[in-house]
Write a protein that holds these residues in place. Structure first.
Motif, PDB file in Angstrom:
ATOM      1  N   LEU A  80      10.218  -7.996   6.508  1.00  0.00           N
ATOM      2  CA  LEU A  80      10.266  -6.592   6.883  1.00  0.00           C
ATOM      3  C   LEU A  80      10.703  -5.725   5.712  1.00  0.00           C
ATOM      4  CD1 LEU A  80      11.876  -6.834  10.420  1.00  0.00           C
ATOM      5  CD2 LEU A  80       9.510  -6.248   9.861  1.00  0.00           C
ATOM      6  N   PRO A  81      10.260  -4.472   5.684  1.00  0.00           N
ATOM      7  CA  PRO A  81      10.668  -3.575   4.600  1.00  0.00           C
ATOM      8  C   PRO A  81      12.180  -3.489   4.502  1.00  0.00           C
ATOM      9  CG  PRO A  81       8.956  -2.563   5.927  1.00  0.00           C
ATOM     10  CD  PRO A  81       9.381  -3.828   6.639  1.00  0.00           C
ATOM     11  N   GLY A  82      12.661  -3.566   3.271  1.00  0.00           N
ATOM     12  CA  GLY A  82      14.080  -3.410   3.033  1.00  0.00           C
ATOM     13  C   GLY A  82      14.875  -4.695   3.080  1.00  0.00           C
ATOM     14  N   GLU A  83      14.249  -5.804   3.511  1.00  0.00           N
ATOM     15  CA  GLU A  83      14.983  -7.058   3.594  1.00  0.00           C
ATOM     16  C   GLU A  83      15.187  -7.710   2.243  1.00  0.00           C
ATOM     17  OE1 GLU A  83      13.091  -9.639   6.363  1.00  0.00           O
ATOM     18  OE2 GLU A  83      14.147  -8.772   8.061  1.00  0.00           O
ATOM     19  N   THR A  84      14.195  -7.578   1.372  1.00  0.00           N
ATOM     20  CA  THR A  84      14.284  -8.266   0.100  1.00  0.00           C
ATOM     21  C   THR A  84      13.372  -7.601  -0.912  1.00  0.00           C
ATOM     22  OG1 THR A  84      14.140 -10.409  -0.973  1.00  0.00           O
ATOM     23  CG2 THR A  84      12.431  -9.892   0.617  1.00  0.00           C
TER      24      THR A  84
ATOM     25  N   GLU B 262      15.205   2.322   6.886  1.00  0.00           N
ATOM     26  CA  GLU B 262      15.716   3.391   6.031  1.00  0.00           C
ATOM     27  C   GLU B 262      15.451   3.085   4.563  1.00  0.00           C
ATOM     28  OE1 GLU B 262      19.776   4.159   6.862  1.00  0.00           O
ATOM     29  OE2 GLU B 262      19.411   4.657   8.959  1.00  0.00           O
ATOM     30  N   ALA B 263      15.144   1.812   4.252  1.00  0.00           N
ATOM     31  CA  ALA B 263      14.927   1.418   2.865  1.00  0.00           C
ATOM     32  C   ALA B 263      13.465   1.510   2.452  1.00  0.00           C
ATOM     33  CB  ALA B 263      15.429  -0.003   2.643  1.00  0.00           C
ATOM     34  N   CYS B 264      12.556   1.337   3.392  1.00  0.00           N
ATOM     35  CA  CYS B 264      11.129   1.270   3.035  1.00  0.00           C
ATOM     36  C   CYS B 264      10.270   1.524   4.271  1.00  0.00           C
ATOM     37  CB  CYS B 264      10.814  -0.109   2.454  1.00  0.00           C
ATOM     38  SG  CYS B 264       9.088  -0.360   1.981  1.00  0.00           S
ATOM     39  N   ILE B 265       9.224   2.315   4.088  1.00  0.00           N
ATOM     40  CA  ILE B 265       8.308   2.592   5.200  1.00  0.00           C
ATOM     41  C   ILE B 265       6.868   2.242   4.829  1.00  0.00           C
ATOM     42  CG2 ILE B 265       9.732   4.340   6.324  1.00  0.00           C
ATOM     43  CD1 ILE B 265       7.999   6.481   4.904  1.00  0.00           C
TER      44      ILE B 265
ATOM     45  N   ASP C 240       4.067   3.424  -9.127  1.00  0.00           N
ATOM     46  CA  ASP C 240       4.356   4.441 -10.143  1.00  0.00           C
ATOM     47  C   ASP C 240       5.841   4.384 -10.508  1.00  0.00           C
ATOM     48  OD1 ASP C 240       4.734   6.694 -11.695  1.00  0.00           O
ATOM     49  OD2 ASP C 240       3.373   7.929 -10.493  1.00  0.00           O
ATOM     50  N   ALA C 241       6.135   3.871 -11.672  1.00  0.00           N
ATOM     51  CA  ALA C 241       7.528   3.658 -12.091  1.00  0.00           C
ATOM     52  C   ALA C 241       8.296   4.962 -12.269  1.00  0.00           C
ATOM     53  CB  ALA C 241       7.558   2.854 -13.379  1.00  0.00           C
ATOM     54  N   ALA C 242       7.621   6.122 -12.216  1.00  0.00           N
ATOM     55  CA  ALA C 242       8.316   7.403 -12.344  1.00  0.00           C
ATOM     56  C   ALA C 242       9.058   7.762 -11.051  1.00  0.00           C
ATOM     57  CB  ALA C 242       7.317   8.505 -12.694  1.00  0.00           C
ATOM     58  N   PHE C 243       8.770   7.051  -9.963  1.00  0.00           N
ATOM     59  CA  PHE C 243       9.383   7.358  -8.672  1.00  0.00           C
ATOM     60  C   PHE C 243      10.322   6.231  -8.238  1.00  0.00           C
ATOM     61  CE2 PHE C 243       5.539   9.875  -8.717  1.00  0.00           C
ATOM     62  CZ  PHE C 243       5.972  11.085  -8.222  1.00  0.00           C
ATOM     63  N   ALA C 244      11.347   6.605  -7.475  1.00  0.00           N
ATOM     64  CA  ALA C 244      12.261   5.609  -6.920  1.00  0.00           C
ATOM     65  C   ALA C 244      11.540   4.777  -5.863  1.00  0.00           C
ATOM     66  CB  ALA C 244      13.471   6.307  -6.295  1.00  0.00           C
ATOM     67  N   CYS C 245      11.845   3.500  -5.852  1.00  0.00           N
ATOM     68  CA  CYS C 245      11.211   2.600  -4.884  1.00  0.00           C
ATOM     69  C   CYS C 245      12.107   1.387  -4.676  1.00  0.00           C
ATOM     70  CB  CYS C 245       9.833   2.180  -5.377  1.00  0.00           C
ATOM     71  SG  CYS C 245       9.060   0.930  -4.339  1.00  0.00           S
ATOM     72  N   ASN C 246      12.666   1.277  -3.479  1.00  0.00           N
ATOM     73  CA  ASN C 246      13.527   0.136  -3.165  1.00  0.00           C
ATOM     74  C   ASN C 246      12.793  -1.188  -3.215  1.00  0.00           C
ATOM     75  OD1 ASN C 246      15.965   1.505  -2.712  1.00  0.00           O
ATOM     76  ND2 ASN C 246      15.295   2.112  -0.658  1.00  0.00           N
ATOM     77  N   LYS C 247      11.515  -1.159  -2.942  1.00  0.00           N
ATOM     78  CA  LYS C 247      10.767  -2.410  -2.945  1.00  0.00           C
ATOM     79  C   LYS C 247      10.545  -2.903  -4.376  1.00  0.00           C
ATOM     80  CE  LYS C 247       6.804  -4.511  -0.637  1.00  0.00           C
ATOM     81  NZ  LYS C 247       7.541  -5.302   0.341  1.00  0.00           N
ATOM     82  N   ARG C 248      10.360  -1.978  -5.315  1.00  0.00           N
ATOM     83  CA  ARG C 248      10.187  -2.351  -6.727  1.00  0.00           C
ATOM     84  C   ARG C 248      11.533  -2.623  -7.380  1.00  0.00           C
ATOM     85  NH1 ARG C 248       9.820   1.764  -9.744  1.00  0.00           N
ATOM     86  NH2 ARG C 248       8.449   2.892  -8.339  1.00  0.00           N
ATOM     87  N   GLU C 249      12.514  -1.735  -7.123  1.00  0.00           N
ATOM     88  CA  GLU C 249      13.859  -1.876  -7.686  1.00  0.00           C
ATOM     89  C   GLU C 249      14.877  -1.595  -6.583  1.00  0.00           C
ATOM     90  OE1 GLU C 249      12.817  -3.038 -11.506  1.00  0.00           O
ATOM     91  OE2 GLU C 249      14.808  -2.908 -10.627  1.00  0.00           O
ATOM     92  N   PRO C 250      15.419  -2.614  -5.953  1.00  0.00           N
ATOM     93  CA  PRO C 250      16.351  -2.413  -4.841  1.00  0.00           C
ATOM     94  C   PRO C 250      17.496  -1.479  -5.205  1.00  0.00           C
ATOM     95  CG  PRO C 250      15.785  -4.723  -5.049  1.00  0.00           C
ATOM     96  CD  PRO C 250      15.188  -4.041  -6.246  1.00  0.00           C
ATOM     97  N   GLY C 251      17.805  -0.585  -4.274  1.00  0.00           N
ATOM     98  CA  GLY C 251      18.923   0.318  -4.465  1.00  0.00           C
ATOM     99  C   GLY C 251      18.570   1.630  -5.134  1.00  0.00           C
TER     100      GLY C 251
ATOM    101  N   ARG D 130       0.852  -1.191   0.000  1.00  0.00           N
ATOM    102  CA  ARG D 130       0.000   0.000   0.000  1.00  0.00           C
ATOM    103  C   ARG D 130       0.890   1.245   0.000  1.00  0.00           C
ATOM    104  NH1 ARG D 130      -4.609  -0.063   4.274  1.00  0.00           N
ATOM    105  NH2 ARG D 130      -5.525  -1.458   2.759  1.00  0.00           N
ATOM    106  N   CYS D 131       1.440   1.544  -1.148  1.00  0.00           N
ATOM    107  CA  CYS D 131       2.288   2.720  -1.304  1.00  0.00           C
ATOM    108  C   CYS D 131       2.156   3.206  -2.743  1.00  0.00           C
ATOM    109  CB  CYS D 131       3.740   2.376  -0.989  1.00  0.00           C
ATOM    110  SG  CYS D 131       4.871   3.753  -1.330  1.00  0.00           S
TER     111      CYS D 131
END
Ligand code: SF4
Length: 128
Positions: free
Chosen positions: A118-122, A78-81, A47-58, A41-42
């Motif tokens: 957890l967010p940011g793990e994988t 720090e990676a995902c909220i 939206d691929a126009a925005f950075a997202c560690n969960k969609r594309e790590p790093g 739920r984010c």
């Protein structure tokens, strides 16, 4: 499920979470099995126009400095909220529910608290 006599009497927390989580129309179409697999739920995740560690790590987390009113207050990183999309799953986790799965290698029993990472793990699968 929310109005089942056993759920109402033994697990009122679960009944309340189900009723609070969705309208009758949505509840009538939803499945119990589908709730644990509810997508992130984010809005930035979708939206691929925005950075997202969960969609594309790093790539970063657009929610950290962007619009994040509905994001996690506790339990993020720090990676995902991002928060989980299911109120029902929060109640099931509090009740120590077990998820039963069936796959090519047989059956498994997974505590719901271990079912989600957890967010940011994988990385997870792409948004559908
Ligand atoms: S909160 Fe998570 S899902 Fe949302 S943009 Fe940040 S990394 Fe992606």
């Amino acid at each position: 499920m929310a109005y089942h006599p056993l759920v109402e009497s033994r697990y009122p927390l679960l009944a309340q979470a189900i009723l609070a989580g969705a309208s009758p129309q949505l509840r009538n179409m939803a499945t119990v099995g589908g709730q644990p697999d509810a997508r992130t739920r984010c809005p930035y995740f979708r939206d691929a126009a925005f950075a997202c560690n969960k969609r594309e790590p790093g790539t970063g987390c657009s929610a950290l400095e962007g619009y994040n009113r509905s994001h996690a207050v506790l339990g993020g990183s720090e990676a995902c909220i991002a928060t989980h999309a299911s109120d029902m799953c929060v109640a099931l986790a509090a009740l120590d529910a077990i998820v039963f799965t069936v796959g090519p290698d047989g059956t498994r029993q997974i505590p719901l608290r271990n079912f989600h990472q957890l967010p940011g793990e994988t990385r997870t699968s792409k948004p559908s």
